[in-house]
Write an enzyme that holds these catalytic residues in place. Structure first.
Site, PDB file in Angstrom:
ATOM      1  CD  GLU A   1      -7.991  -2.648   3.521  1.00  0.00           C
ATOM      2  OE1 GLU A   1      -8.931  -2.018   2.920  1.00  0.00           O
ATOM      3  OE2 GLU A   1      -6.867  -2.446   4.332  1.00  0.00           O
TER       4      GLU A   1
ATOM      5  CG  ASP B   1      -1.994   1.116   1.019  1.00  0.00           C
ATOM      6  OD1 ASP B   1      -1.666   2.262   0.776  1.00  0.00           O
ATOM      7  OD2 ASP B   1      -3.396   0.576   1.667  1.00  0.00           O
TER       8      ASP B   1
ATOM      9  CG  ASP C   1     -13.688   4.366   3.439  1.00  0.00           C
ATOM     10  OD1 ASP C   1     -12.813   3.796   4.218  1.00  0.00           O
ATOM     11  OD2 ASP C   1     -14.605   4.522   4.163  1.00  0.00           O
TER      12      ASP C   1
ATOM     13  CD  GLU D   1      -6.957   3.771   0.877  1.00  0.00           C
ATOM     14  OE1 GLU D   1      -6.392   2.733   0.449  1.00  0.00           O
ATOM     15  OE2 GLU D   1      -6.595   4.359   2.073  1.00  0.00           O
TER      16      GLU D   1
ATOM     17  CD  GLU E   1      -4.477  -0.665  -1.192  1.00  0.00           C
ATOM     18  OE1 GLU E   1      -4.767  -1.674  -1.485  1.00  0.00           O
ATOM     19  OE2 GLU E   1      -5.076   0.185  -0.556  1.00  0.00           O
TER      20      GLU E   1
ATOM     21  CG  HIS F   1      -9.970   1.742   2.405  1.00  0.00           C
ATOM     22  ND1 HIS F   1     -10.158   2.996   3.114  1.00  0.00           N
ATOM     23  CD2 HIS F   1      -8.559   1.694   2.803  1.00  0.00           C
ATOM     24  CE1 HIS F   1      -9.322   3.262   4.124  1.00  0.00           C
ATOM     25  NE2 HIS F   1      -8.349   2.357   3.686  1.00  0.00           N
TER      26      HIS F   1
END
Ligand SMILES: C[C@H](O)[C@H](O)CC(=O)C(=O)O
Ligand SMILES: [Mg+2]
Length: 394
Positions: free
Chosen positions: A338, A214, A291, A268, A240, A318
């Site tokens: 996740e 990430d 998200d 996200e 990511e 996310h």
């Protein structure tokens, strides 16, 4: 049901972890020299809290219906979001039917276009939208995944995000996503350290366990390409959020540059069907990661997801805790979810939005039975031990 209306909307602020999961005390893996767009300033390199990542805190939206039922949701946004809810958005809810979710979303979005569209305002709209879904579920005594059309699977499976994929593997997760620790400002030495960390983790978890990196918007195209090429021999599954969320062109180029088989993921910090349309139509990524508390809420995510489906892209939200779980259960193109490891050393499973929610489910052996989600609304309550503050009591 058609007669039940919204009586009152209230917005509160909460501090300390929870939906603002970066708001953690010293010593937490999530604030330990993670590569960010601010890492080029040495004084802001060691800690994300030093540049204000936790400045907003959690927003709690509570919606009370005429029959006395209360729905609620948490997201990030804190005091400025509470202002927007109380002073601006509440007018579109109070007096409306509890089933008017689509119309309320449109009114919230259209009326804030001149200062909104992304970021804080859409976080706020998401919080209101999620509280509306929670309210409707509680009134109908149905879980949100049923309101969404019903589950397509009996069990969710999870990858874990945290500093210790090797421990996540032992806990039954299907993969581990690590934060990237060094950005372009730390030069070739930083790049070498990033790759060494990945190689060490690969040695610990063996050849088959998913490993991901990430990059939290912190790289440039050249660095991201070098990282992806170097990481390929260590079996990196995806890279990511390598670039700024505004750099759609960079993502499209990165997707061409990464070794065959490596996935590019992002989203996200993207919002609404229009933002995700850019990512999808420009071929920016293989997996979008909205998200649920930031992208426009569930009402918007359903549209984003349909768009992604038509582009053969997966939707793996996310974080988002229960808001993600209820959604992922209902989508064929969301095959896994996740789980953010919020234990300071990433060495045990604790609820993602701890300590704000009561009854927040967690994966067991990396999995979550659908039956765990079979409670009205999102199936959680606010923890009464958390100190709510209402800054703008109209
Ligand atoms: C670990 C990342 O830097 C961030 O804190 C969380 C995130 O981006 C993710 O879970 O994805
Ligand atoms: Mg991320």
């Amino acid at each position: 049901m058609g007669n039940i209306t919204i009586k009152h909307v209230r917005a509160f602020v909460l501090r300390g972890g929870g939906a603002d999961y970066h708001d953690q005390p010293d010593g937490h893996w999530i604030d330990d020299h993670i590569s960010t767009p601010m890492s080029k300033y040495p004084e802001y390199r060691q800690s994300r809290r030093s540049f204000g990542i936790n400045v907003l805190g959690t927003l709690v939206v509570e919606i009370e219906a005429s029959d006395g039922t209360v729905g609620f949701a948490v997201t990030t946004g804190g005091e400025p979001a509470a202002y927007i809810v109380e002073k601006h958005l509440a007018r579109f809810l109070e007096g409306a039917r509890v089933t008017d979710i689509e119309k309320i979303w449109d009114q919230m979005y259209q009326s804030t276009l001149y200062y909104g569209r992304k970021g804080l305002v859409i976080n706020t709209i998401s919080g209101v939208d999620l509280a509306l879904w929670d309210l409707l579920g509680k009134i109908r005594q149905e879980p949100v995944h049923q309101l969404l059309g019903g589950a397509v699977r009996d069990e969710l499976q999870f990858y874990a995000t945290g500093a210790r994929p090797d421990l996540a593997q032992k806990m039954g997760f299907i993969g581990g996503k690590m934060p990237l620790h060094h950005g372009p400002a730390e030069g070739e030495e930083g790049l070498r350290k990033n790759l060494e960390e990945l190689a060490t983790m690969r040695e610990r978890v063996g050849p088959d366990f998913w490993l991901m990196l990430d990059c939290w918007m912190s790289l440039d195209l050249n660095y991201a390409t070098k990282l992806a090429i170097g990481a390929h021999e260590h079996g990196l599954k995806w890279i990511e959020e390598a670039l700024s969320p505004d750099d759609y062109w960079g993502y499209a180029a990165l997707r061409n540059n990464v070794p065959k088989g490596m996935l590019v993921t992002t989203g996200e910090h993207e919002a609404t069907r229009w933002g995700f349309r850019m990512l999808l139509e420009m071929g920016c990524c293989d997996i979008i990661q909205p998200d649920v508390g930031w992208c426009g809420g569930l009402t918007e995510l359903v549209k984003i997801s349909a768009l992604a489906d038509a582009h053969n892209a997966m939707v793996v939200p996310h974080g988002s805790s229960v808001y993600s779980y209820h959604f992922v259960a209902t989508r064929q193109n969301s095959p896994f979810a996740e789980f953010l490891m919020m234990a300071p050393k990433a060495d045990e499973v604790v609820p993602m939005f701890h300590p704000q929610l009561l009854g927040e489910p967690v994966p067991v052996n990396g999995r979550m039975r659908l039956s765990v989600l079979d409670k009205p609304g999102f199936g959680v309550d606010l923890n009464p031990d958390c100190q709510l503050h209402r800054p703008y009591n109209r």
